[in-house]
Design a protein around this motif. Structure first.
Motif, PDB file in Angstrom:
ATOM      1  N   UNK A 190     -10.416 -11.778  51.418  1.00 19.37           N
ATOM      2  CA  UNK A 190      -9.978 -13.010  50.741  1.00 19.37           C
ATOM      3  C   UNK A 190     -10.588 -13.106  49.348  1.00 19.37           C
ATOM      4  N   UNK A 191     -11.874 -12.777  49.220  1.00 20.98           N
ATOM      5  CA  UNK A 191     -12.530 -12.823  47.915  1.00 20.98           C
ATOM      6  C   UNK A 191     -11.906 -11.818  46.953  1.00 20.98           C
ATOM      7  N   UNK A 192     -11.539 -10.656  47.477  1.00 24.81           N
ATOM      8  CA  UNK A 192     -10.898  -9.648  46.634  1.00 24.81           C
ATOM      9  C   UNK A 192      -9.542 -10.114  46.146  1.00 24.81           C
ATOM     10  N   UNK A 193      -8.946 -11.062  46.866  1.00 21.34           N
ATOM     11  CA  UNK A 193      -7.648 -11.607  46.488  1.00 21.34           C
ATOM     12  C   UNK A 193      -7.784 -13.007  45.888  1.00 21.34           C
ATOM     13  N   UNK A 194      -8.940 -13.269  45.298  1.00 19.92           N
ATOM     14  CA  UNK A 194      -9.221 -14.504  44.553  1.00 19.92           C
ATOM     15  C   UNK A 194      -9.142 -15.769  45.419  1.00 19.92           C
ATOM     16  N   UNK A 195      -9.649 -15.655  46.644  1.00 13.50           N
ATOM     17  CA  UNK A 195      -9.815 -16.828  47.518  1.00 13.50           C
ATOM     18  C   UNK A 195     -11.297 -16.868  47.911  1.00 13.50           C
ATOM     19  N   UNK A 196     -12.147 -17.437  47.055  1.00 13.08           N
ATOM     20  CA  UNK A 196     -13.589 -17.404  47.320  1.00 13.08           C
ATOM     21  C   UNK A 196     -14.054 -18.476  48.303  1.00 13.08           C
ATOM     22  N   UNK A 197     -13.208 -19.465  48.604  1.00 14.46           N
ATOM     23  CA  UNK A 197     -13.643 -20.581  49.448  1.00 14.46           C
ATOM     24  C   UNK A 197     -13.832 -20.133  50.903  1.00 14.46           C
ATOM     25  N   UNK A 198     -14.679 -20.884  51.604  1.00 11.50           N
ATOM     26  CA  UNK A 198     -14.903 -20.627  53.029  1.00 11.50           C
ATOM     27  C   UNK A 198     -13.692 -21.078  53.837  1.00 11.50           C
ATOM     28  N   UNK A 199     -13.385 -20.380  54.924  1.00  7.08           N
ATOM     29  CA  UNK A 199     -12.194 -20.736  55.706  1.00  7.08           C
ATOM     30  C   UNK A 199     -12.435 -21.937  56.619  1.00  7.08           C
ATOM     31  N   UNK A 200     -11.384 -22.701  56.873  1.00  6.64           N
ATOM     32  CA  UNK A 200     -11.401 -23.686  57.948  1.00  6.64           C
ATOM     33  C   UNK A 200     -11.141 -22.942  59.258  1.00  6.64           C
ATOM     34  N   UNK A 201     -11.482 -23.574  60.382  1.00  7.29           N
ATOM     35  CA  UNK A 201     -11.383 -22.895  61.672  1.00  7.29           C
ATOM     36  C   UNK A 201     -10.758 -23.828  62.702  1.00  7.29           C
ATOM     37  N   UNK A 202      -9.846 -23.290  63.513  1.00  3.46           N
ATOM     38  CA  UNK A 202      -9.278 -24.012  64.653  1.00  3.46           C
ATOM     39  C   UNK A 202      -9.643 -23.246  65.916  1.00  3.46           C
ATOM     40  N   UNK A 203     -10.318 -23.920  66.847  1.00  2.00           N
ATOM     41  CA  UNK A 203     -10.846 -23.283  68.049  1.00  2.00           C
ATOM     42  C   UNK A 203     -10.212 -23.885  69.289  1.00  2.00           C
ATOM     43  N   UNK A 204      -9.980 -23.050  70.288  1.00  2.00           N
ATOM     44  CA  UNK A 204      -9.504 -23.560  71.581  1.00  2.00           C
ATOM     45  C   UNK A 204     -10.314 -22.929  72.711  1.00  2.00           C
ATOM     46  N   UNK A 205     -10.768 -23.777  73.624  1.00  2.00           N
ATOM     47  CA  UNK A 205     -11.371 -23.347  74.878  1.00  2.00           C
ATOM     48  C   UNK A 205     -12.522 -22.351  74.646  1.00  2.00           C
ATOM     49  N   UNK A 206     -12.449 -21.175  75.260  1.00  2.00           N
ATOM     50  CA  UNK A 206     -13.531 -20.203  75.161  1.00  2.00           C
ATOM     51  C   UNK A 206     -13.738 -19.704  73.740  1.00  2.00           C
ATOM     52  N   UNK A 207     -12.710 -19.818  72.910  1.00  2.00           N
ATOM     53  CA  UNK A 207     -12.886 -19.434  71.507  1.00  2.00           C
ATOM     54  C   UNK A 207     -13.953 -20.263  70.824  1.00  2.00           C
ATOM     55  N   UNK A 208     -14.116 -21.522  71.269  1.00  2.00           N
ATOM     56  CA  UNK A 208     -15.158 -22.379  70.692  1.00  2.00           C
ATOM     57  C   UNK A 208     -16.547 -21.880  71.074  1.00  2.00           C
ATOM     58  N   UNK A 209     -16.692 -21.345  72.288  1.00  2.00           N
ATOM     59  CA  UNK A 209     -17.980 -20.803  72.717  1.00  2.00           C
ATOM     60  C   UNK A 209     -18.343 -19.559  71.919  1.00  2.00           C
ATOM     61  N   UNK A 210     -17.376 -18.727  71.646  1.00  2.00           N
ATOM     62  CA  UNK A 210     -17.639 -17.540  70.823  1.00  2.00           C
ATOM     63  C   UNK A 210     -18.068 -17.949  69.419  1.00  2.00           C
ATOM     64  N   UNK A 211     -17.479 -19.028  68.905  1.00  3.54           N
ATOM     65  CA  UNK A 211     -17.804 -19.475  67.554  1.00  3.54           C
ATOM     66  C   UNK A 211     -19.260 -19.932  67.459  1.00  3.54           C
ATOM     67  N   UNK A 212     -19.736 -20.733  68.414  1.00  6.62           N
ATOM     68  CA  UNK A 212     -21.128 -21.195  68.343  1.00  6.62           C
ATOM     69  C   UNK A 212     -22.090 -20.045  68.638  1.00  6.62           C
ATOM     70  N   UNK A 213     -21.662 -19.071  69.440  1.00  3.75           N
ATOM     71  CA  UNK A 213     -22.481 -17.874  69.639  1.00  3.75           C
ATOM     72  C   UNK A 213     -22.637 -17.125  68.318  1.00  3.75           C
ATOM     73  N   UNK A 214     -21.543 -17.046  67.574  1.00  7.25           N
ATOM     74  CA  UNK A 214     -21.572 -16.396  66.255  1.00  7.25           C
ATOM     75  C   UNK A 214     -22.530 -17.120  65.315  1.00  7.25           C
ATOM     76  N   UNK A 215     -22.493 -18.455  65.304  1.00  7.34           N
ATOM     77  CA  UNK A 215     -23.375 -19.227  64.422  1.00  7.34           C
ATOM     78  C   UNK A 215     -24.839 -19.006  64.758  1.00  7.34           C
TER      79      UNK A 215
END
Length: 378
Positions: free
Chosen positions: A182-207
């Motif tokens: 994204x940065x290489x394509x001139x999108x330097x901003x941080x992404x928004x995230x949409x999480x569902x179910x177990x995907x939310x658990x993976x996200x907090x594990x990542x953090x």
């Protein structure tokens, strides 16, 4: 006067119309004469309504001074003189300085959605991700790429922590590569995230993984989430890891209350909400585990003024008067030995069923071999 009293005196329809105007963020000023019809009143009652709304704090009431000849706005010091500093006409010749009341909404500017990452739950292929991506692309008048992350169809591996960490590491690696692209394509901003179910658990594990401390996120929507309700979002926000979190809860989500018994480190936040002050919790009485991703609901949530649209594009103050907003009670996990006993029982049961299935299919296979042998010798 309180907001409840405002509704009682002027009616819920008028207050809701005002709140919708605030949430839209499209205008900061209300003209009582031009806006009277939208509130269902005559001009005079509209002024009374707006005065009361100003007392509650929904609008700001200001008195402005105007030259009766121009008629431009002037400062209070200029109004004390005899002539208008702009047109040089005498105030007294036109009946004196005019006083007008201006009503301004307490709104904030809109926010651009840079790009979005969507992560599905387990035991599903996340079909909703394609619908979300298509509607997000059609919603905006500019390009906001959507990264659809799929970790595959998993079932039994959600029961063990080491598998969580492994999958979170894979998620972090994929996101880091996407950020660099994204940065290489001139999108330097941080992404928004949409999480569902177990995907939310993976996200907090990542953090929680130090190796991915460089990853930053914008606004996070958690739907059908199995994150623990007492998760410390304030700490993550203060660390600069993310900007804000929105928990979309469903009263009929019967899946998440059992998550803590089967999936280690999880909890029923999709039914309970987050107790952290930084989280925005909204309850939908009719939602099940994935109802918010039904086509009709997805369109409503992403539509202008919808819950997700307001969270992603507006200031969080637009939720101050949201009727579905709630603050959950303190949550405590079930006693650890009970959770451990249930989890061990489930693992043992699955092992027995797997052994039975293996024996059953093996016997069928051997029987088939025997039958082929008999047939060949016969």
């Amino acid at each position: 006067m309180t907001e409840a009293e405002l509704r009682s005196v002027f009616g819920a329809a008028a207050v809701n119309a005002l709140l919708a105007r605030i949430a839209s963020g499209e205008t900061t000023e209300i003209d009582p004469r031009l806006s009277a019809a939208s509130f269902g009143f005559e001009e005079e009652k509209t002024r009374t309504f707006l005065d009361s709304a100003a007392y509650v704090g929904l609008v700001e009431r200001r008195e402005t001074l105007h030259c009766p000849a121009c008629p431009e706005a002037i400062e209070a010091t200029a109004a004390e003189s005899e002539l208008c500093p702009l047109c040089k006409e005498a105030f007294a010749d036109r009946g004196g300085v005019e006083r007008r009341v201006v009503y301004r909404l307490r709104v904030h500017g809109t926010r651009d959605i840079p790009w979005v990452i969507v992560i599905h739950g387990f035991n599903t292929h996340g079909e909703w991700q394609q619908d979300f991506s298509w509607r997000m692309g059609n919603k905006l008048k500019y390009s906001a790429p959507v990264l659809i992350y799929k970790y595959g169809l998993i079932r039994f591996s959600v029961l063990v922590r080491w598998r969580h960490r492994q999958m979170a590491r894979q998620l972090g690696t994929a996101i880091r590569a996407a950020v660099e692209h994204a940065k290489a394509n001139r999108i330097p901003e941080s992404p928004d995230v949409v999480l569902h179910s177990f995907g939310s658990q993976l996200f907090v594990q990542l953090l929680a993984m130090p190796e991915f401390d460089d990853l930053r996120f914008g606004r996070v929507i958690a739907a059908g989430t199995v994150i623990r309700p007492n998760y410390d979002w304030t700490e993550r926000i203060s660390q600069g890891r993310l900007e804000a979190v929105f928990c979309h809860c469903g009263r009929k989500d019967w899946a998440v209350p059992f998550a803590q018994y089967f999936i280690p480190g999880t909890g029923p936040s999709a039914r309970w909400g987050f107790s952290d002050e930084a989280a925005i919790n909204v309850m939908n009485e009719d939602y099940g585990h994935g109802s918010c991703f039904d086509l009709k609901e997805l369109e409503a949530n992403l539509a202008a003024g919808g819950l997700w649209d307001r969270f992603l594009r507006r200031h969080r103050s637009t939720f101050d008067n949201e009727p579905r907003l709630f603050k959950p009670a303190t949550w405590r996990p079930m006693w650890k030995p009970i959770r451990g006993f249930v989890r061990i029982g489930v693992v043992a049961l699955m092992a027995v069923l797997a052994a039975f299935a293996l024996t059953f299919f093996s016997s069928i296979w051997l029987t088939g071999i025997d039958c082929l042998g008999i047939a060949s010798t016969g």
